[in-house]
Design a protein around this motif. Structure first.
Motif, PDB file in Angstrom:
ATOM      1  N   TYR A   1      45.749  27.335  10.051  1.00  0.00           N
ATOM      2  CA  TYR A   1      46.853  26.691   9.329  1.00  0.00           C
ATOM      3  C   TYR A   1      47.983  26.316  10.300  1.00  0.00           C
ATOM      4  O   TYR A   1      48.033  26.818  11.427  1.00  0.00           O
TER       5      TYR A   1
ATOM      6  N   TYR B   1      50.777  26.926   4.491  1.00  0.00           N
ATOM      7  CA  TYR B   1      49.460  27.428   4.105  1.00  0.00           C
ATOM      8  C   TYR B   1      48.508  26.325   3.664  1.00  0.00           C
ATOM      9  O   TYR B   1      47.327  26.573   3.481  1.00  0.00           O
ATOM     10  N   ARG B   2      49.038  25.144   3.429  1.00  0.00           N
ATOM     11  CA  ARG B   2      48.183  24.067   2.910  1.00  0.00           C
ATOM     12  C   ARG B   2      47.972  22.963   3.931  1.00  0.00           C
ATOM     13  O   ARG B   2      47.628  21.853   3.595  1.00  0.00           O
TER      14      ARG B   2
ATOM     15  N   GLU C   1      52.965  32.514  -5.763  1.00  0.00           N
ATOM     16  CA  GLU C   1      52.707  31.608  -4.622  1.00  0.00           C
ATOM     17  C   GLU C   1      51.360  31.937  -3.971  1.00  0.00           C
ATOM     18  O   GLU C   1      50.582  31.041  -3.645  1.00  0.00           O
TER      19      GLU C   1
ATOM     20  N   ILE D   1      47.943  29.658  -3.342  1.00  0.00           N
ATOM     21  CA  ILE D   1      47.318  29.421  -2.022  1.00  0.00           C
ATOM     22  C   ILE D   1      45.821  29.751  -2.093  1.00  0.00           C
ATOM     23  O   ILE D   1      44.963  28.994  -1.610  1.00  0.00           O
TER      24      ILE D   1
END
Ligand code: ISL
Ligand code: CA
Length: 548
Positions: A53, A67-68, A179, A183
């Motif tokens: 990441y 995280y994306r 959150e 994820i």
């Protein structure tokens, strides 16, 4: 019924050091894709990717800033999608690293949380100093530094159990859990098959009271495997993970057998497997930086204890934080090949899912460090500086680095004997081990007697043997040389005997085997790490498996 992740071997990839595809000296996702056929050929079924990441790399990706997204050094999201697709085409499963105890300080949540009025303030653990201005409590970090950092912007300290660029998330705040759920969903929806969960048993900080003073990790009693963490894991599993065909393996630090059983208990529904550390601590005094001579007895006793403690362990001898196993539990000089093969037998005959780390399958060794310029790891640099401050003599500081530095495991993968070991056409981000001329994948591939081909053979053997896959474990003999045990399944027992020493021993592989299974003959010997083993083989660093 066995689950698919109980029937496969996991291969850990440290992307930065696996294969560079564009000559910038840094391993990347296209590089991984180019090696998938090799991995398939080795016989592994699941790949675990250390973090890819977005990250400023204060801790090589274990400090995530988004995280994306994918770190551009490693490629793009399109490359990642391609990797997922190419794995699926080959019947390989892919798992990723879930690093959610902390984020990077460059994550937008943290940047925003520095403002006292931010909606993200409570995502992290902010506290004012004590009246004299000193940090809020006496805790110490995993990386040999203070674990509170003062932020002048908001006039308070934030907690970081690792480097100061890795602020801990606040799991007392339910929004943080939401959150994390998102994820997890994001990646599982992309088609990955699970997660290795970084330091997952320390998420929930039960209190921030001073800890009992200890040589390392003062304060840990307030966050190791607390009920709050168990409750979070149950939620992640029941609310998200259970909706997918996936598994989790938790990296659980300072875990006891009782904690381990709770974390993996099916009825409780928290994690599927855990990595325990005790066997990795049997060659250390107090903390990992003070190594004592390796002895097989305490090591084997610990392995045996955990084999029996957990219903289904995650078995490993190496990862990206540990020195190389052949240098540590074997003899990387005189008995390099023998001891690497003996360790292959160990890894692949214990009960549980085996985790093989890149390079272990070709017997990669520790690095002979002579300058701190050759080392990049933040932990090593912190410890070196601290040791200097404590007036630990220079020869001992180097001993520490050579035996323990995490960079021993992070040197680039040795693919062939060409320049930079075929890892990159550029300048590698971390020096290649000098021994790549003699220790490399390509040469071993062409050598029937190599460590690599032995791994291949061992994997095939494990995959074709129900006792080796599913059998109950029972230790028969544990001494300072010998580790002998059986795996029993439906009345069938397979017997494994290792001589972990440099010496011939009376109770060497052949004789111990002899007692337990009426003769080591070509008929009942399934495999031996010495080619053409006979009753008279001296058997230094040997291993054999036979049917009873
Ligand atoms: O290095 C170690 C093993 O001897 C530990 O102190 C290690 O830091 C600990 O096991 C946690 O490791 C994980 O989280 C760290 C990261 O640096 C490691 O690479 C990761 O495996 C922080 O995210
Ligand atoms: Ca690259």
């Amino acid at each position: 019924m066995a689950k698919w992740w109980q029937e496969q071997i996991v291969y850990q990839i440290y992307p930065r050091s696996f294969q560079d595809s564009n000559g910038d000296g840094i391993g990347d996702i296209p590089g991984i894709i180019s090696r998938l056929d090799e991995l398939k050929n080795l016989g592994v079924g699941i790949l675990w990717l250390s973090p890819v990441y977005s990250s400023p790399n204060a801790d090589n990706g274990y400090d995530i800033s988004d995280y994306r997204n994918i770190n551009p050094e490693y490629g793009t999201m399109a490359d990642m999608d391609e990797l997922i697709l190419q794995c699926r085409r080959r019947g390989l499963r892919l798992i990723m690293d879930l690093v959610v105890n902390h984020t990077s300080d460059e994550h937008k949540w943290f940047q925003s949380s520095r403002d006292k009025d931010s909606p993200y303030r409570n995502y992290y653990i902010w506290r004012p100093g004590r009246p004299d201005g000193s940090p809020p409590n006496n805790w110490t970090s995993f990386f040999a530094e203070d674990c509170w950092e003062y932020d002048p912007k908001s006039g308070e300290y934030y907690l970081h159990l690792f480097a100061k660029k890795q602020p801990d998330l606040n799991y007392q705040n339910p929004e943080v859990i939401e959150e994390v759920k998102e994820i997890i969903r994001f990646w599982l929806d992309k088609g990955i098959s699970g997660f290795r969960c970084d330091v997952i048993n320390i998420l929930f900080k039960e209190s921030l009271k001073d800890g009992k003073k200890k040589l390392a990790l003062t304060g840990s009693e307030h966050y190791i495997s607390r009920e709050g963490t168990h409750a979070i894991l149950r939620r992640l599993k029941s609310e998200v993970l259970n909706n997918y065909d996936c598994f989790t393996v938790g990296e659980t630090v300072f875990v006891t057998p009782k904690m381990g059983r709770e974390l993996c208990d099916k009825a409780r529904g928290e994690l599927d497997m855990i990595f325990s550390f005790e066997h990795m601590e049997t060659d250390q005094l107090f903390v990992k930086w003070f190594k004592k001579k390796f002895r097989s007895r305490p090591f084997a006793l610990s392995l045996a204890k955990w084999q029996n403690a957990l219903e289904w362990p995650a078995v490993y001898l190496e990862n990206h934080d540990q020195p190389r196993s052949v240098s540590r539990f074997g003899n990387d000089q005189k008995y390099w090949k023998e001891s690497a093969k003996m360790l292959a037998v160990l890894l692949l005959t214990l009960r549980g899912t085996p985790f093989l780390y890149q390079g272990e399958e070709i017997g990669m060794t520790n690095f002979d460090y002579t300058s701190m310029d050759e080392i990049q790891d933040v932990e090593s640099h912190n410890v070196y500086a601290l040791a200097k401050k404590l007036h630990i003599p220079s020869w001992y500081r180097w001993r520490m680095m050579r035996l323990v530095s995490r960079d021993n495991a992070r040197t680039p993968m040795q693919w062939d004997a060409s320049e930079n070991a075929g890892f990159t056409s550029g300048k590698p981000w971390l020096a290649v081990n000098h021994n790549f001329i003699s220790v490399n994948y390509q040469d071993e591939k062409n050598d029937p007697d190599s460590i690599l081909n032995f791994y291949r053979e061992m994997i095939l053997l494990r995959q074709s043997s129900s006792p080796l896959k599913f059998g109950k474990f029972k230790a028969f003999c544990i001494t300072d040389k010998i580790f002998a045990y059986g795996r029993k399944y439906k009345g069938q027992t397979v017997f494994i005997c290792l001589n972990m020493s440099d010496r011939y021993t009376d109770a060497d592989i052949c004789r111990v085997t002899d007692k337990r299974c009426s003769g080591l003959s070509s008929q009942n010997l399934l495999i031996s790490s010495y080619s053409g083993v006979t009753e008279t083989t001296e058997g230094r660093h040997t291993a054999g498996i036979c049917r009873t």
